[in-house]
Design a protein around this motif. Structure first.
Motif, PDB file in Angstrom:
ATOM      1  N   GLU A   6      23.583  49.605  27.748  1.00  0.00           N
ATOM      2  CA  GLU A   6      24.442  48.572  29.253  1.00  0.00           C
ATOM      3  C   GLU A   6      25.330  47.234  28.440  1.00  0.00           C
ATOM      4  OE1 GLU A   6      22.749  45.086  31.873  1.00  0.00           O
ATOM      5  OE2 GLU A   6      21.028  46.194  30.425  1.00  0.00           O
ATOM      6  N   ARG A   7      26.098  47.568  28.579  1.00  0.00           N
ATOM      7  CA  ARG A   7      27.153  46.975  28.566  1.00  0.00           C
ATOM      8  C   ARG A   7      26.725  45.177  29.132  1.00  0.00           C
ATOM      9  NH1 ARG A   7      33.899  48.150  29.199  1.00  0.00           N
ATOM     10  NH2 ARG A   7      34.313  45.502  28.154  1.00  0.00           N
ATOM     11  N   LEU A   8      26.980  45.016  29.167  1.00  0.00           N
ATOM     12  CA  LEU A   8      27.204  43.105  30.342  1.00  0.00           C
ATOM     13  C   LEU A   8      28.526  42.783  30.403  1.00  0.00           C
ATOM     14  CD1 LEU A   8      23.703  41.179  27.815  1.00  0.00           C
ATOM     15  CD2 LEU A   8      24.191  42.819  29.695  1.00  0.00           C
ATOM     16  N   THR A   9      29.119  43.414  30.663  1.00  0.00           N
ATOM     17  CA  THR A   9      30.596  43.118  31.696  1.00  0.00           C
ATOM     18  C   THR A   9      30.365  41.994  32.353  1.00  0.00           C
ATOM     19  OG1 THR A   9      30.015  44.370  33.720  1.00  0.00           O
ATOM     20  CG2 THR A   9      31.062  45.308  31.964  1.00  0.00           C
ATOM     21  N   ALA A  10      31.833  41.072  32.589  1.00  0.00           N
ATOM     22  CA  ALA A  10      31.388  40.152  33.277  1.00  0.00           C
ATOM     23  C   ALA A  10      32.093  40.077  35.031  1.00  0.00           C
ATOM     24  CB  ALA A  10      33.471  39.065  32.790  1.00  0.00           C
ATOM     25  N   PRO A  11      31.649  39.349  35.599  1.00  0.00           N
ATOM     26  CA  PRO A  11      31.689  39.456  37.019  1.00  0.00           C
ATOM     27  C   PRO A  11      33.430  39.428  37.541  1.00  0.00           C
ATOM     28  CG  PRO A  11      30.645  37.670  36.367  1.00  0.00           C
ATOM     29  CD  PRO A  11      30.820  37.678  35.138  1.00  0.00           C
ATOM     30  N   ARG A  12      33.488  40.116  38.482  1.00  0.00           N
ATOM     31  CA  ARG A  12      34.978  40.137  39.465  1.00  0.00           C
ATOM     32  C   ARG A  12      35.576  38.960  39.528  1.00  0.00           C
ATOM     33  NH1 ARG A  12      32.908  44.450  42.852  1.00  0.00           N
ATOM     34  NH2 ARG A  12      32.528  46.128  41.730  1.00  0.00           N
ATOM     35  N   SER A  13      35.110  38.381  39.691  1.00  0.00           N
ATOM     36  CA  SER A  13      35.311  36.575  40.015  1.00  0.00           C
ATOM     37  C   SER A  13      36.369  35.854  38.888  1.00  0.00           C
ATOM     38  CB  SER A  13      34.222  35.907  40.275  1.00  0.00           C
ATOM     39  OG  SER A  13      33.318  35.673  39.376  1.00  0.00           O
ATOM     40  N   TRP A  14      35.331  36.611  37.437  1.00  0.00           N
ATOM     41  CA  TRP A  14      36.030  36.347  36.387  1.00  0.00           C
ATOM     42  C   TRP A  14      37.464  36.872  36.130  1.00  0.00           C
ATOM     43  CZ3 TRP A  14      32.799  34.775  31.553  1.00  0.00           C
ATOM     44  CH2 TRP A  14      31.630  33.617  32.081  1.00  0.00           C
ATOM     45  N   TRP A  15      37.865  37.890  36.688  1.00  0.00           N
ATOM     46  CA  TRP A  15      38.617  38.326  36.306  1.00  0.00           C
ATOM     47  C   TRP A  15      40.120  37.573  37.289  1.00  0.00           C
ATOM     48  CZ3 TRP A  15      39.407  41.553  32.291  1.00  0.00           C
ATOM     49  CH2 TRP A  15      38.384  41.967  31.626  1.00  0.00           C
ATOM     50  N   PHE A  16      39.309  37.389  38.350  1.00  0.00           N
ATOM     51  CA  PHE A  16      40.005  36.504  39.133  1.00  0.00           C
ATOM     52  C   PHE A  16      40.857  35.715  38.746  1.00  0.00           C
ATOM     53  CE2 PHE A  16      40.763  33.810  43.019  1.00  0.00           C
ATOM     54  CZ  PHE A  16      42.197  34.182  43.300  1.00  0.00           C
ATOM     55  N   ALA A  17      39.801  34.984  38.204  1.00  0.00           N
ATOM     56  CA  ALA A  17      39.580  34.020  37.168  1.00  0.00           C
ATOM     57  C   ALA A  17      41.352  33.587  36.580  1.00  0.00           C
ATOM     58  CB  ALA A  17      38.558  33.242  37.529  1.00  0.00           C
ATOM     59  N   SER A  18      41.907  34.669  36.153  1.00  0.00           N
ATOM     60  CA  SER A  18      41.988  34.631  34.919  1.00  0.00           C
ATOM     61  C   SER A  18      43.588  35.219  35.130  1.00  0.00           C
ATOM     62  CB  SER A  18      41.769  36.034  34.153  1.00  0.00           C
ATOM     63  OG  SER A  18      40.578  36.307  33.304  1.00  0.00           O
ATOM     64  N   VAL A  19      43.834  35.216  36.582  1.00  0.00           N
ATOM     65  CA  VAL A  19      44.710  35.734  36.946  1.00  0.00           C
ATOM     66  C   VAL A  19      45.175  33.879  37.303  1.00  0.00           C
ATOM     67  CG1 VAL A  19      46.014  36.246  39.675  1.00  0.00           C
ATOM     68  CG2 VAL A  19      44.228  37.540  38.006  1.00  0.00           C
ATOM     69  N   LEU A  20      44.445  33.568  38.163  1.00  0.00           N
ATOM     70  CA  LEU A  20      44.690  31.784  38.119  1.00  0.00           C
ATOM     71  C   LEU A  20      44.894  31.251  37.375  1.00  0.00           C
ATOM     72  CD1 LEU A  20      41.672  31.497  40.722  1.00  0.00           C
ATOM     73  CD2 LEU A  20      44.135  31.876  40.991  1.00  0.00           C
ATOM     74  N   VAL A  21      43.972  31.608  35.679  1.00  0.00           N
ATOM     75  CA  VAL A  21      44.967  31.312  34.125  1.00  0.00           C
ATOM     76  C   VAL A  21      46.355  30.961  34.676  1.00  0.00           C
ATOM     77  CG1 VAL A  21      44.613  30.440  32.414  1.00  0.00           C
ATOM     78  CG2 VAL A  21      42.580  30.819  33.417  1.00  0.00           C
ATOM     79  N   GLY A  22      46.503  32.705  34.617  1.00  0.00           N
ATOM     80  CA  GLY A  22      48.369  32.715  34.621  1.00  0.00           C
ATOM     81  C   GLY A  22      48.704  31.896  35.268  1.00  0.00           C
ATOM     82  N   GLY A  39      57.211  33.973  31.636  1.00  0.00           N
ATOM     83  CA  GLY A  39      56.284  34.546  30.261  1.00  0.00           C
ATOM     84  C   GLY A  39      54.367  33.186  30.744  1.00  0.00           C
ATOM     85  N   GLY A  40      54.874  32.671  31.243  1.00  0.00           N
ATOM     86  CA  GLY A  40      53.428  31.389  31.784  1.00  0.00           C
ATOM     87  C   GLY A  40      52.618  32.165  31.910  1.00  0.00           C
ATOM     88  N   LEU A  41      53.079  33.110  33.274  1.00  0.00           N
ATOM     89  CA  LEU A  41      52.378  33.909  34.068  1.00  0.00           C
ATOM     90  C   LEU A  41      51.542  34.976  33.866  1.00  0.00           C
ATOM     91  CD1 LEU A  41      51.245  34.925  36.834  1.00  0.00           C
ATOM     92  CD2 LEU A  41      53.505  36.011  36.635  1.00  0.00           C
ATOM     93  N   VAL A  42      52.350  36.105  32.610  1.00  0.00           N
ATOM     94  CA  VAL A  42      51.993  37.120  32.009  1.00  0.00           C
ATOM     95  C   VAL A  42      51.362  36.642  30.706  1.00  0.00           C
ATOM     96  CG1 VAL A  42      53.240  39.089  30.142  1.00  0.00           C
ATOM     97  CG2 VAL A  42      53.798  38.651  32.200  1.00  0.00           C
ATOM     98  N   GLY A  43      51.525  35.835  29.788  1.00  0.00           N
ATOM     99  CA  GLY A  43      50.892  35.353  28.657  1.00  0.00           C
ATOM    100  C   GLY A  43      49.660  34.803  29.198  1.00  0.00           C
ATOM    101  N   GLY A  44      49.617  33.943  30.080  1.00  0.00           N
ATOM    102  CA  GLY A  44      47.906  33.061  30.697  1.00  0.00           C
ATOM    103  C   GLY A  44      47.317  34.131  30.668  1.00  0.00           C
TER     104      GLY A  44
END
Length: 150
Positions: A6-22, A39-44
């Motif tokens: 089993e792989r304990l993958t992060a939930p989809r909401s965390w991936w959305f949060a990654s975009v919000l960090v960007g 650069g901030g958008l892509v790098g973040g």
């Protein structure tokens, strides 16, 4: 044959949060111009996605007579009874019932877990707490390996 993985993958909401960090990084860079903004958008987004991926890449496996959970590798012969935890019991063993000497593979976004006693007398670790989406299947895999080990 590999009875459990089993792989304990992060939930989809965390991936959305990654975009919000960007987006937040892009807004921080906005006063400096368009190129720094991009650069901030892509790098973040990239840094946040790498962190999310790393946190969600941990695996639990039962293979070659051992329980492999993250960096830990415990022979099944050193394991005792497995207890399936759900609901309030899961939260209790994460907090006030937890032993500081225990091995904890904890992922707060997974609501179920398996607590496995460690019976090796030379190991001070009393049990392993493993966040898992399929605690019954993991317990069955450990029992199957234990029964097939001479």
């Amino acid at each position: 044959m590999q009875p459990y993985e089993e792989r304990l993958t992060a939930p989809r909401s965390w991936w959305f949060a990654s975009v919000l960090v960007g987006v937040a990084m892009a807004l921080i860079m906005l006063p400096f111009g368009t190129l720094p903004l991009l650069g901030g958008l892509v790098g973040g987004t990239a840094v946040a996605a790498v962190v999310t991926s790393a946190y969600g890449s941990v695996r639990i496996r039962v293979v070659a007579g051992s329980l492999v959970a993250g960096d830990a590798k415990i022979p099944v012969s050193a394991l005792g009874e497995a207890e399936v935890l759900t609901g309030e019991e899961t939260r209790a063993w994460r907090s006030y019932k937890a032993d500081p000497r225990a091995f904890m593979l904890l992922r707060a976004y997974i609501p179920t877990a398996l607590r496995v006693k460690i019976t090796d007398p030379t190991d001070p670790t009393p049990y392993a707490y493993l966040s898992t989406r399929h605690p019954e299947a993991l317990a069955e895999a450990l029992n199957a390996v234990r029964q097939n080990t001479p």
